[in-house]
Design a protein around this motif. Structure first.
Motif, PDB file in Angstrom:
ATOM      1  N   GLY A  69       0.779  -1.228   0.000  1.00  0.00           N
ATOM      2  CA  GLY A  69       0.000   0.000   0.000  1.00  0.00           C
ATOM      3  C   GLY A  69       0.811   1.279   0.000  1.00  0.00           C
ATOM      4  O   GLY A  69       0.412   2.283  -0.584  1.00  0.00           O
ATOM      5  N   LEU A  70       1.953   1.279   0.654  1.00  0.00           N
ATOM      6  CA  LEU A  70       2.750   2.497   0.755  1.00  0.00           C
ATOM      7  C   LEU A  70       3.600   2.751  -0.478  1.00  0.00           C
ATOM      8  O   LEU A  70       4.171   3.825  -0.632  1.00  0.00           O
ATOM      9  N   GLY A  71       3.702   1.770  -1.347  1.00  0.00           N
ATOM     10  CA  GLY A  71       4.491   1.945  -2.557  1.00  0.00           C
ATOM     11  C   GLY A  71       5.980   1.812  -2.288  1.00  0.00           C
ATOM     12  O   GLY A  71       6.409   1.170  -1.330  1.00  0.00           O
ATOM     13  N   ASP A  72       6.760   2.456  -3.118  1.00  0.00           N
ATOM     14  CA  ASP A  72       8.216   2.353  -3.033  1.00  0.00           C
ATOM     15  C   ASP A  72       8.749   3.449  -2.120  1.00  0.00           C
ATOM     16  O   ASP A  72       8.953   4.576  -2.544  1.00  0.00           O
ATOM     17  N   ILE A  73       8.958   3.106  -0.854  1.00  0.00           N
ATOM     18  CA  ILE A  73       9.482   4.074   0.107  1.00  0.00           C
ATOM     19  C   ILE A  73      10.774   3.525   0.695  1.00  0.00           C
ATOM     20  O   ILE A  73      11.051   2.331   0.604  1.00  0.00           O
ATOM     21  N   SER A  74      11.542   4.396   1.299  1.00  0.00           N
ATOM     22  CA  SER A  74      12.815   3.961   1.876  1.00  0.00           C
ATOM     23  C   SER A  74      12.563   3.078   3.096  1.00  0.00           C
ATOM     24  O   SER A  74      11.504   3.163   3.726  1.00  0.00           O
ATOM     25  N   PRO A  75      13.533   2.237   3.441  1.00  0.00           N
ATOM     26  CA  PRO A  75      13.372   1.382   4.630  1.00  0.00           C
ATOM     27  C   PRO A  75      13.151   2.188   5.914  1.00  0.00           C
ATOM     28  O   PRO A  75      12.374   1.772   6.776  1.00  0.00           O
ATOM     29  N   ALA A  76      13.790   3.349   6.035  1.00  0.00           N
ATOM     30  CA  ALA A  76      13.611   4.157   7.243  1.00  0.00           C
ATOM     31  C   ALA A  76      12.187   4.697   7.332  1.00  0.00           C
ATOM     32  O   ALA A  76      11.584   4.721   8.416  1.00  0.00           O
ATOM     33  N   THR A  77      11.618   5.107   6.203  1.00  0.00           N
ATOM     34  CA  THR A  77      10.236   5.594   6.193  1.00  0.00           C
ATOM     35  C   THR A  77       9.275   4.451   6.484  1.00  0.00           C
ATOM     36  O   THR A  77       8.301   4.626   7.222  1.00  0.00           O
ATOM     37  N   ALA A  78       9.541   3.278   5.914  1.00  0.00           N
ATOM     38  CA  ALA A  78       8.695   2.110   6.200  1.00  0.00           C
ATOM     39  C   ALA A  78       8.729   1.781   7.689  1.00  0.00           C
ATOM     40  O   ALA A  78       7.703   1.427   8.277  1.00  0.00           O
ATOM     41  N   TYR A  79       9.896   1.934   8.302  1.00  0.00           N
ATOM     42  CA  TYR A  79      10.018   1.690   9.743  1.00  0.00           C
ATOM     43  C   TYR A  79       9.179   2.696  10.529  1.00  0.00           C
ATOM     44  O   TYR A  79       8.523   2.334  11.508  1.00  0.00           O
ATOM     45  N   ASP A  80       9.182   3.962  10.097  1.00  0.00           N
ATOM     46  CA  ASP A  80       8.345   4.972  10.767  1.00  0.00           C
ATOM     47  C   ASP A  80       6.867   4.601  10.671  1.00  0.00           C
ATOM     48  O   ASP A  80       6.122   4.709  11.651  1.00  0.00           O
ATOM     49  N   TYR A  81       6.430   4.159   9.496  1.00  0.00           N
ATOM     50  CA  TYR A  81       5.034   3.731   9.341  1.00  0.00           C
ATOM     51  C   TYR A  81       4.755   2.500  10.209  1.00  0.00           C
ATOM     52  O   TYR A  81       3.672   2.368  10.772  1.00  0.00           O
ATOM     53  N   TRP A  82       5.721   1.602  10.305  1.00  0.00           N
ATOM     54  CA  TRP A  82       5.551   0.425  11.150  1.00  0.00           C
ATOM     55  C   TRP A  82       5.374   0.825  12.609  1.00  0.00           C
ATOM     56  O   TRP A  82       4.549   0.266  13.325  1.00  0.00           O
ATOM     57  N   ARG A  83       6.157   1.807  13.071  1.00  0.00           N
ATOM     58  CA  ARG A  83       6.023   2.260  14.455  1.00  0.00           C
ATOM     59  C   ARG A  83       4.621   2.798  14.700  1.00  0.00           C
ATOM     60  O   ARG A  83       4.029   2.555  15.758  1.00  0.00           O
ATOM     61  N   THR A  84       4.070   3.533  13.742  1.00  0.00           N
ATOM     62  CA  THR A  84       2.709   4.050  13.895  1.00  0.00           C
ATOM     63  C   THR A  84       1.703   2.902  13.899  1.00  0.00           C
ATOM     64  O   THR A  84       0.777   2.886  14.719  1.00  0.00           O
TER      65      THR A  84
END
Length: 126
Positions: A69-84
């Motif tokens: 769903g989030l598309g192609d994002i950096s691993p650090a941004t994906a981690y931020d979304y995971w924390r949320t």
């Protein structure tokens, strides 16, 4: 409580944000960032599955957001979304049950999927 994302008015569950706002007042930037990410996650799940509230989410919804769903994002941004996502699931009380189903490269900021180790000492070499 209402948030605006891309000019669209989105209602976010007030109880969730109340719990988030009980955090340390010195961390307002983090609270706002969690709020923005929560709005995007909620909007993606609603558009794809028609589910409005986090209490109606299933593990497949969260996994889809993190994987596709989030598309192609950096691993650090994906981690931020995971924390949320993790925070939201902890508030709703389902994180411990769903955690095995939500493992993926988003679990750490470098995007490395760490295999489950056996633990203990390594075997002796002849």
């Amino acid at each position: 409580m209402m948030f605006y994302a891309n000019g669209t008015r989105i209602q976010v569950d007030g109880n969730m944000l109340e719990n988030l706002l009980k955090c340390d007042p010195r961390k307002q930037r983090g609270v706002r960032a969690h709020g923005r990410r929560m709005v995007r996650i909620q909007k993606l799940i609603h558009e794809r599955f028609g589910v409005r509230h986090p209490w109606q989410w299933k593990a497949k919804h969260v996994r889809w957001v993190m994987k596709d769903g989030l598309g192609d994002i950096s691993p650090a941004t994906a981690y931020d979304y995971w924390r949320t996502c993790r925070w939201t699931l902890e508030v709703t009380g389902v994180y411990e049950d769903w955690e095995p189903h939500l493992r993926g490269p988003w679990l750490n900021p470098k995007g490395e999927l760490r295999p489950a180790g056996r633990g203990g000492r390594p075997p002796k070499r002849p």
